[in-house]
Scaffold this motif. Sequence first.
Motif, mmCIF file in Angstrom:
data_model
loop_
_atom_site.group_PDB
_atom_site.id
_atom_site.type_symbol
_atom_site.label_atom_id
_atom_site.label_comp_id
_atom_site.label_asym_id
_atom_site.label_seq_id
_atom_site.Cartn_x
_atom_site.Cartn_y
_atom_site.Cartn_z
ATOM 1 N N THR A 105 0.836 -1.197 0.000
ATOM 2 C CA THR A 105 0.000 0.000 0.000
ATOM 3 C C THR A 105 0.872 1.248 0.000
ATOM 4 N N ARG A 134 -12.962 5.523 -10.654
ATOM 5 C CA ARG A 134 -11.918 6.436 -10.210
ATOM 6 C C ARG A 134 -12.502 7.851 -10.109
ATOM 7 N N TYR A 139 -11.084 6.412 -5.105
ATOM 8 C CA TYR A 139 -12.072 5.554 -5.765
ATOM 9 C C TYR A 139 -13.368 5.557 -4.950
ATOM 10 N N ASP A 173 -5.684 -2.771 -18.049
ATOM 11 C CA ASP A 173 -4.400 -2.121 -17.813
ATOM 12 C C ASP A 173 -3.418 -2.413 -18.942
ATOM 13 N N ASP A 179 -8.022 -3.795 -14.467
ATOM 14 C CA ASP A 179 -7.314 -2.939 -13.525
ATOM 15 C C ASP A 179 -7.834 -3.241 -12.112
ATOM 16 N N HIS A 181 -7.546 -3.652 -7.903
ATOM 17 C CA HIS A 181 -6.946 -3.015 -6.732
ATOM 18 C C HIS A 181 -7.568 -3.571 -5.453
ATOM 19 N N GLU A 218 -6.784 7.380 -2.374
ATOM 20 C CA GLU A 218 -5.758 6.633 -3.110
ATOM 21 C C GLU A 218 -4.705 6.030 -2.182
ATOM 22 N N THR A 221 -5.037 2.328 -0.928
ATOM 23 C CA THR A 221 -5.257 1.289 -1.937
ATOM 24 C C THR A 221 -3.921 0.746 -2.414
ATOM 25 N N MET A 222 -3.991 -0.409 -3.081
ATOM 26 C CA MET A 222 -2.806 -1.041 -3.667
ATOM 27 C C MET A 222 -3.238 -1.829 -4.892
ATOM 28 N N GLU A 223 -2.281 -2.096 -5.775
ATOM 29 C CA GLU A 223 -2.570 -2.933 -6.931
ATOM 30 C C GLU A 223 -2.627 -4.391 -6.483
ATOM 31 N N THR A 224 -3.674 -5.093 -6.894
ATOM 32 C CA THR A 224 -3.890 -6.457 -6.421
ATOM 33 C C THR A 224 -2.744 -7.386 -6.779
ATOM 34 N N SER A 226 0.371 -6.675 -7.882
ATOM 35 C CA SER A 226 1.702 -6.086 -7.936
ATOM 36 C C SER A 226 2.747 -7.056 -7.392
#
Length: 395
Positions: A105, A134, A139, A173, A179, A181, A218, A221-224, A226
């Motif tokens: 995160t 977004r 979000y 993406d 995309d 998250h 933001e 949040t984190m990219e799922t 990543s």
Amino acid sequence: MTVTVPDTDRASRTEYWLDRARSAAEVIEAEADAIEAEATITERAYRALADNDLFWILIPEEYGGAGLDIVSAFKVVQEIARADGSAGWAFMANACSMAVAAGFTDPDGAREMFAGEPRGITAGMVVPTGSAVRVDGGYRVTGRFQFASGSAHASWIGAGFIVSDDDGQPIIDENGQPDAHIAWIPRDEVEFLDNWNVMGMVGTGSYDYQVVDVFVPERFTMETFSTDPVRPEPVYRLGLMGIGVGGHAPVALGLAERALQEIVGIVEGKIRPGYTGPVGESDLFRIDFARHEARYRAARAFVYEVFGDAQAAVDADRPLTEEHNARLRQAATWAQEVAGDVVMFAHRWAGSATVRQPSALGRCVRDAAVATQHALVDRMTLVDAAPAIMPAYRR
């Protein structure tokens, strides 16, 4: 307040935290019946874990956590699961999701979650089953989610989502994937659904929950998917699969260990027709016990070898190979299979001891039956793992 841990070698640090886990485990064993009756970790059990700083074993030292390696952390999880399967599962879900949150995160958000007072605890479903749009600064997230294990004492609830455009279509993406998250949402902004009525892992409090058009900044949040952690500690390079999926392995080991402890005590004075003395003194029981105890010890050694090898790789700044990742999945799934066999061995020899309630072994039986049904340890994970493992055996 966090404790000050002596700056010692890894083995000494592991033992330090295991001592704390054993202290908490004494309380949790005494609370096990109440945990099942209340369908969640009791306040006394929660305090035993929190007062020993155990929830934060995989949180960076910079944030006040223990900053443990994965094997040391999993040994702590095993000890809590040995005390009670539900408590071990919920604790694993908290500790592992917190590790993912801290490692991936936005640092500003993670620091706010974990470095302040009160220190944050996470729970919830990170698989992207929700949706979001977004907006300026973050979000707006909507979705219904399942299996919020350990949510009763969590302050932040995870919600996996896919970003959609104004027409409701998933945004793709640069890798050609949706995309996806994960959002970390304050618990008071989440609606929990009182629907956790199950046969095993009863005390995990794994309720469904939902959020409707909740704004998430933001920084939370984190990219799922990543693979690039934002923290420098090597453990986070094990990723969502190595940490989150891997956490199921020590829970299984704890269930198997407890089942062996219980059955040895049960058969010491147990008399059954056809036996010339106590069941525990019979050759039939002893050979069966020796075989299953060996399977447990082999599974334990394999799990900690596999995760130790992966930890050593990231410690040395080497990338995880396909075989590393395959072994992590293999070990987590195989540990569940072994635990199921060991628990059922104990159940068969216990007779009515697992039928009458309350029964620690009876809980092991029900908990193992549920644990083996988790999608992340389905036998298909072995199908996926085999291709990366098989080449080592080619001549």
